[in-house]
Scaffold this active site. Structure first.
Site, PDB file in Angstrom:
ATOM      1  N   ASP A 161      -3.137  -7.488  -0.589  1.00  0.00           N
ATOM      2  CA  ASP A 161      -3.674  -6.340  -1.328  1.00  0.00           C
ATOM      3  C   ASP A 161      -3.611  -6.609  -2.831  1.00  0.00           C
ATOM      4  OD1 ASP A 161      -3.956  -5.067   1.091  1.00  0.00           O
ATOM      5  OD2 ASP A 161      -2.147  -3.846   0.860  1.00  0.00           O
ATOM      6  N   ASP A 190      -7.097  -9.183   2.294  1.00  0.00           N
ATOM      7  CA  ASP A 190      -6.994  -7.908   2.990  1.00  0.00           C
ATOM      8  C   ASP A 190      -7.744  -6.841   2.210  1.00  0.00           C
ATOM      9  OD1 ASP A 190      -6.401  -5.867   4.710  1.00  0.00           O
ATOM     10  OD2 ASP A 190      -4.261  -5.858   4.345  1.00  0.00           O
ATOM     11  N   ASP A 194      -4.738  -0.002  -1.604  1.00  0.00           N
ATOM     12  CA  ASP A 194      -4.193   0.656  -0.410  1.00  0.00           C
ATOM     13  C   ASP A 194      -3.066   1.614  -0.761  1.00  0.00           C
ATOM     14  OD1 ASP A 194      -5.912  -0.601   1.275  1.00  0.00           O
ATOM     15  OD2 ASP A 194      -4.392  -1.713   2.401  1.00  0.00           O
ATOM     16  N   ARG A 243     -14.526   0.734   3.893  1.00  0.00           N
ATOM     17  CA  ARG A 243     -13.343   1.370   3.305  1.00  0.00           C
ATOM     18  C   ARG A 243     -13.511   1.605   1.805  1.00  0.00           C
ATOM     19  NH1 ARG A 243      -8.067  -1.390   6.333  1.00  0.00           N
ATOM     20  NH2 ARG A 243      -8.906  -1.235   8.459  1.00  0.00           N
TER      21      ARG A 243
END
Length: 514
Positions: A161, A190, A194, A243
């Site tokens: 991340d 990834d 987040d 996302r």
């Protein structure tokens, strides 16, 4: 007195020596380099001020960033770290000290408060080194680029991340950043942004996210619903597979963002999440809004958006696009003021202002770019605990409402917390437990008052206030009394005691609209 002065002198000398060895330049400046103030949800819950009012340190290595954290008097001492140059694995090592909890190969903002990390001039670059925020609060990250952080291959950092937050994080403002990868999971990356495990009151503004399989998520599973109160505004999402973001429970406000080349899906609201989606510009993209890859429905309120060459899939068992022609299926009230740019000018204003190295310019709300005034150096109180200093006023909405809970001690009743009688009370069956007030119709609540029965004052230790409809954590802290929560419309609100001293006795669970 002589000995304590000598100790202080020794500590100061050690700090300077460590800073010199690690690439930090110590400064006596007491003003933040940040401009503007935290917007959206990061401006709630007491606000987000970062290191305002504290000392400023210049760092040219990741090790120097860690050293600056470790050299603070405490983990709460306000500090601004101005970052210059490129941070990479070769110059990012663990440093130990009372004000930090660091690690090799990642910028670790763990168990700390009141810190600003800001890039100097055209911005600092974190090359294959991610930024990890854990169990922390009141953090500002501004004017930095984080690129090519991997979870597999070599080198790895932060689980892949670019910026990740988890475990009770509160009040973070990420502004004018550029977060980018060079592919998706199969290439070792990834996500870019987040938020997990009870992270709340976050704003991502004027930032660029591009060239990644995953933009970011709020909640790591459909059962982890304690995250929320996130604002996304004036960001550019470009060449992202999905996302943008993925929302699991909680509330998000998404406005004036520019979405370009979303390859599989965009805003994915699921598991009871509610998204207010205003005046965004979607271009050359697919399935930009809906509930995807699950049958756990999410919700959205839409208005003023432009859909330019957007394609929509047919609905299926786990595919629920909002379009063609998206319409609202919920309403979302946000507790702060904001100015909307017209969606037609969003591509222009976002490309001029978003990302690191753009001069920290922002929109004036009329599609023109401006430079905000510097942040005042006088700090404001830290955002937690959320217990307010004043008693609520107005009508106690609990009177005549229903009540239930997780369990009750013999001789006590859930109904005693909403009968207006301080001589009756509810106690949990053990040292912890929860009690709820509920209504037959949706009711707006912004403050509560937990009143302990006579002889039990101080028994309530740690607690959470939950939206009983969604499971979202509205507030957390310790000790009974008046508590401010985000203005929320719900049918059930829960007070959960997670720690206690003795046997808690809750005489009244009062609720108020204002």
């Amino acid at each position: 007195m002589r000995r304590s002065a000598a100790v202080r002198l020794y500590a100061a000398g050690a700090a300077v020596a460590l800073a010199a060895a690690t690439g930090a330049v110590m400064s006596t400046t007491f003003a933040s380099a940040v401009t503007g103030g935290a917007t959206g949800y990061a401006g709630q819950n007491g606000g987000t001020t970062g290191g305002a009012g504290g000392a400023t340190v210049r760092a040219t290595t990741g090790t120097a960033i860690h050293a600056a954290l470790c050299n603070r008097a405490s983990r709460d001492t306000p500090l601004t770290i101005e970052v210059e140059g490129t941070i990479n694995h070769a110059n990012t090592t663990k440093v130990s000290g009372p004000g930090c909890d660091t690690a090799d190969g990642v910028i670790e903002l763990k168990r700390i408060r009141n810190v600003t990390l800001v890039g100097v001039g055209s911005g600092a670059v974190f090359d294959q080194v991610g930024i990890h925020v854990r169990e922390s609060g009141n953090i500002i990250i501004q004017n930095v680029t984080v690129r090519n952080v991997k979870k597999s291959g070599s080198p790895t950092s932060n689980g892949g991340d670019a910026i990740g937050m988890e475990s009770g994080v509160r009040n973070v403002w990420v502004d004018h950043t550029t977060l980018e990868a060079s592919g998706g999971e199969s290439e070792g990356y990834d996500s870019l942004f987040d938020l997990k495990d009870n992270t709340q009151y976050v704003t991502l503004s004027y930032s660029v996210m591009r060239d990644s399989g995953r933009g970011g998520l709020v909640g790591s599973s459909d059962t982890q619903l304690s995250n929320g109160y996130v604002t996304y505004h004036h960001n550019l999402y470009e060449n992202i597979d999905s996302r943008t973001p993925l929302l699991r429970g909680g509330i998000a406000h998404i406005y004036d963002n520019y979405y370009r080349n979303l390859n599989k899906s965009g805003i994915n609201s699921r598991a009871g999440a509610r998204a207010k989606v205003d005046n965004n510009y979607f271009e050359d993209s697919k399935d930009v809004l809906g509930t995807f890859y699950t049958d756990a429905a999410g919700y959205w309120q839409v208005g003023g958006n432009i859909f330019d060459n957007v394609t929509w899939s047919a609905p299926g068992a786990e595919n629920h696009p909002a379009g063609p022609g998206p319409t609202s299926n919920t309403t979302v009230d946000v507790p702060y003021s904001y100015r909307l740019d017209d969606a037609a000018c969003v591509p222009s204003i976002v490309t001029r202002t978003a990302g690191a190295g753009t001069g920290l310019k922002v929109s004036d709300g009329n599609c023109s770019a401006q430079t905000p005034a510097p942040t005042p150096s006088t700090p404001t109180p830290a955002p937690t605990p959320t217990t307010g200093p004043t008693q609520p006023g107005g009508t106690n909405l609990s009177l005549g409402a229903g009540a239930d809970g997780s369990g009750k001690a013999d001789g006590t009743s859930y109904g005693n917390v909403r009968d207006g009688d301080m001589s009756t009370y509810w106690s949990p069956a053990g040292p912890t437990g929860s009690v709820s007030v509920k209504w037959g119709t949706a009711t707006t609540v912004s403050r509560i008052d937990i009143r302990e029965a006579s002889g039990a004052t101080g028994a309530v230790g740690s607690w959470r206030v939950l939206d009983g409809d969604t499971g979202t954590t509205l507030a957390s802290g310790s000790g009974a009394g008046a508590i401010a929560v985000p203005r929320t419309t719900l049918k059930k609100i829960t007070f959960e005691i997670t720690g206690s001293s003795g046997t808690p006795r809750i005489a009244e669970f009062e609720t108020y609209a204002g």
